[in-house]
Design a protein around this motif. Sequence first.
Motif, PDB file in Angstrom:
ATOM      1  N   UNK A  34       0.814  -1.217   0.000  1.00 18.72           N
ATOM      2  CA  UNK A  34       0.000   0.000   0.000  1.00 18.72           C
ATOM      3  C   UNK A  34       0.846   1.266   0.000  1.00 18.72           C
ATOM      4  N   UNK A  35       1.966   1.233   0.726  1.00 17.26           N
ATOM      5  CA  UNK A  35       2.769   2.451   0.898  1.00 17.26           C
ATOM      6  C   UNK A  35       4.037   2.461   0.059  1.00 17.26           C
ATOM      7  N   UNK A  36       4.609   1.265  -0.187  1.00 16.63           N
ATOM      8  CA  UNK A  36       5.880   1.193  -0.905  1.00 16.63           C
ATOM      9  C   UNK A  36       7.039   1.757  -0.132  1.00 16.63           C
ATOM     10  N   UNK A  37       6.863   1.959   1.167  1.00 14.02           N
ATOM     11  CA  UNK A  37       7.888   2.630   1.976  1.00 14.02           C
ATOM     12  C   UNK A  37       8.240   1.802   3.203  1.00 14.02           C
ATOM     13  N   UNK A  38       9.494   1.366   3.342  1.00 17.88           N
ATOM     14  CA  UNK A  38       9.905   0.669   4.562  1.00 17.88           C
ATOM     15  C   UNK A  38       9.745   1.513   5.819  1.00 17.88           C
ATOM     16  N   UNK A  39       9.968   2.826   5.693  1.00 17.63           N
ATOM     17  CA  UNK A  39       9.804   3.705   6.851  1.00 17.63           C
ATOM     18  C   UNK A  39       8.347   3.739   7.304  1.00 17.63           C
ATOM     19  N   UNK A  40       7.426   3.776   6.340  1.00 16.91           N
ATOM     20  CA  UNK A  40       6.000   3.750   6.687  1.00 16.91           C
ATOM     21  C   UNK A  40       5.625   2.428   7.321  1.00 16.91           C
ATOM     22  N   UNK A  41       6.192   1.344   6.800  1.00 11.51           N
ATOM     23  CA  UNK A  41       5.935   0.035   7.396  1.00 11.51           C
ATOM     24  C   UNK A  41       6.393   0.016   8.848  1.00 11.51           C
ATOM     25  N   UNK A  42       7.566   0.579   9.118  1.00  9.43           N
ATOM     26  CA  UNK A  42       8.057   0.629  10.492  1.00  9.43           C
ATOM     27  C   UNK A  42       7.153   1.428  11.398  1.00  9.43           C
ATOM     28  N   UNK A 228      13.600  -6.635  14.959  1.00 10.23           N
ATOM     29  CA  UNK A 228      12.762  -5.833  14.075  1.00 10.23           C
ATOM     30  C   UNK A 228      12.568  -6.537  12.734  1.00 10.23           C
ATOM     31  N   UNK A 229      12.420  -7.846  12.778  1.00 10.56           N
ATOM     32  CA  UNK A 229      12.288  -8.650  11.565  1.00 10.56           C
ATOM     33  C   UNK A 229      11.060  -8.288  10.736  1.00 10.56           C
ATOM     34  N   UNK A 230       9.889  -7.941  11.333  1.00 16.94           N
ATOM     35  CA  UNK A 230       8.745  -7.563  10.489  1.00 16.94           C
ATOM     36  C   UNK A 230       9.003  -6.344   9.611  1.00 16.94           C
ATOM     37  N   UNK A 231       9.935  -5.490  10.009  1.00 19.99           N
ATOM     38  CA  UNK A 231      10.284  -4.333   9.190  1.00 19.99           C
ATOM     39  C   UNK A 231      11.329  -4.706   8.146  1.00 19.99           C
ATOM     40  N   UNK A 345       9.614  -1.954  23.264  1.00 19.57           N
ATOM     41  CA  UNK A 345      10.655  -1.285  22.476  1.00 19.57           C
ATOM     42  C   UNK A 345      10.312  -1.237  20.985  1.00 19.57           C
ATOM     43  N   UNK A 346       9.221  -1.905  20.586  1.00 19.87           N
ATOM     44  CA  UNK A 346       8.862  -1.979  19.167  1.00 19.87           C
ATOM     45  C   UNK A 346       8.670  -0.609  18.519  1.00 19.87           C
ATOM     46  N   UNK A 347       7.953   0.342  19.147  1.00 24.89           N
ATOM     47  CA  UNK A 347       7.773   1.631  18.468  1.00 24.89           C
ATOM     48  C   UNK A 347       9.082   2.316  18.117  1.00 24.89           C
ATOM     49  N   UNK A 348      10.013   2.318  19.078  1.00 27.09           N
ATOM     50  CA  UNK A 348      11.301   2.963  18.818  1.00 27.09           C
ATOM     51  C   UNK A 348      12.118   2.131  17.851  1.00 27.09           C
ATOM     52  N   UNK A 349      12.184   0.826  18.116  1.00 27.15           N
ATOM     53  CA  UNK A 349      13.002  -0.051  17.282  1.00 27.15           C
ATOM     54  C   UNK A 349      12.502  -0.134  15.853  1.00 27.15           C
ATOM     55  N   UNK A 365      20.627  -2.575   8.548  1.00 30.97           N
ATOM     56  CA  UNK A 365      19.784  -2.717   9.739  1.00 30.97           C
ATOM     57  C   UNK A 365      20.105  -4.010  10.486  1.00 30.97           C
ATOM     58  N   UNK A 366      20.376  -5.071   9.754  1.00 25.35           N
ATOM     59  CA  UNK A 366      20.754  -6.342  10.384  1.00 25.35           C
ATOM     60  C   UNK A 366      22.089  -6.215  11.118  1.00 25.35           C
TER      61      UNK A 366
END
Length: 399
Positions: A34-42, A228-231, A345-349, A365-366
Amino acid sequence: MRSAPFRLYFFGQIASASGTFVQATALGWLVLQLTGSPASLGLVLAAGGLPPLLFGPWGGVLADRVDLRRLLIATQTVNGILAALLWLAAVAGSAGVPLVIAVTLASGFVQIVDSPARQSFVAQLVPPADLASAASVNGVVMNSARVVGPALAGVLIAAVGTTPCFAVNAFSYLAVIGALVALRPLAPPATARTPHAGIRAALGYARARQQLWLPLTMMALVGLFAFNFPVILPVLADSTFHGNGGTYGLLSTALSVGSVAGSLAVGFVRHPRRIYLVATALAFGISLTLTATAPTLTTACVALIATGFAAFSFVTLASTALQLHADPGYRGRIMALWVFVYLGTTPIGSTFSGWIVSSSGPRTALLVGAAACLAAATLAARVHTPPHPDAPVNDQPAE
């Protein structure tokens, strides 16, 4: 598994947790498309971690005060309703980013009380001598779901899209709710009805015991930068290996296969020792480095198996140590602190990792996560955990 209540709870949780990871995998892919953006996904995924970050420790106060079985029936019912709403919205074609954020945020509020209650509830289902094994097997529940869920989601996404994934999750809650209604705990709830039932008392209790604050501190560090694997994985599948939803499901499944093996291996450990935390955190960092430098999809999958093994060996050892060393009257609040550092810690991470992925790619990131794991291992190697005076001598982790 000799305990009938534990067996019933175990199989109900397997079904429900598998549905949860089916939905989580589908959500990650849906938002990225929907967004095409990893930052938006995070940022979207961070919404679920906001409630535990802001209010997480207070969920343990409730878990220490009420009947855990009834509490879990309520939380699982609400989660099932949220999944059903998401499914119906997807069928109607209105499952956009705002709705995903709303459902994720609502689930985060449920998680404040659900997560510490689930982990504390295990102690009521088995004899005290089996608690260490039960805590390990309880970890297998979530990690087995990490195999079944993403694998099924990958097949469904590739074949028919993300919508059926939400239906699977909605119906999966019927299994655990049915199990909770049917079972009867072996032990009565250990409720805390004293003046020391608040968060401040729990923080003081944990601060005075190295066996408690060390796992919590390590998990805060590792959870912030490494979990942060889902991101990371959706972008690794899409941009790095130029795959599709099936590729994402394959990477997630590889991680999950290792996580199940790691949790099962920990089941053979009678008592979590500090050196085990050092070794698993170190192995986690090394395997993340191997994943970051993997040249092909095949080698990345192999490295992710090793990553899952190390990561969830560490998580299971740390959570088991907390359950074993926490007094029953404090257990709910201690496990709430665990949820706070693990999920809060998920919101920050997620935001931090999304920014790194957008600017430097998923491999960087890894590597940042690997550095955090090595720092946690170094901390544990330098901190001694002598026996605290009010614990039995034979209940201490050997150095």
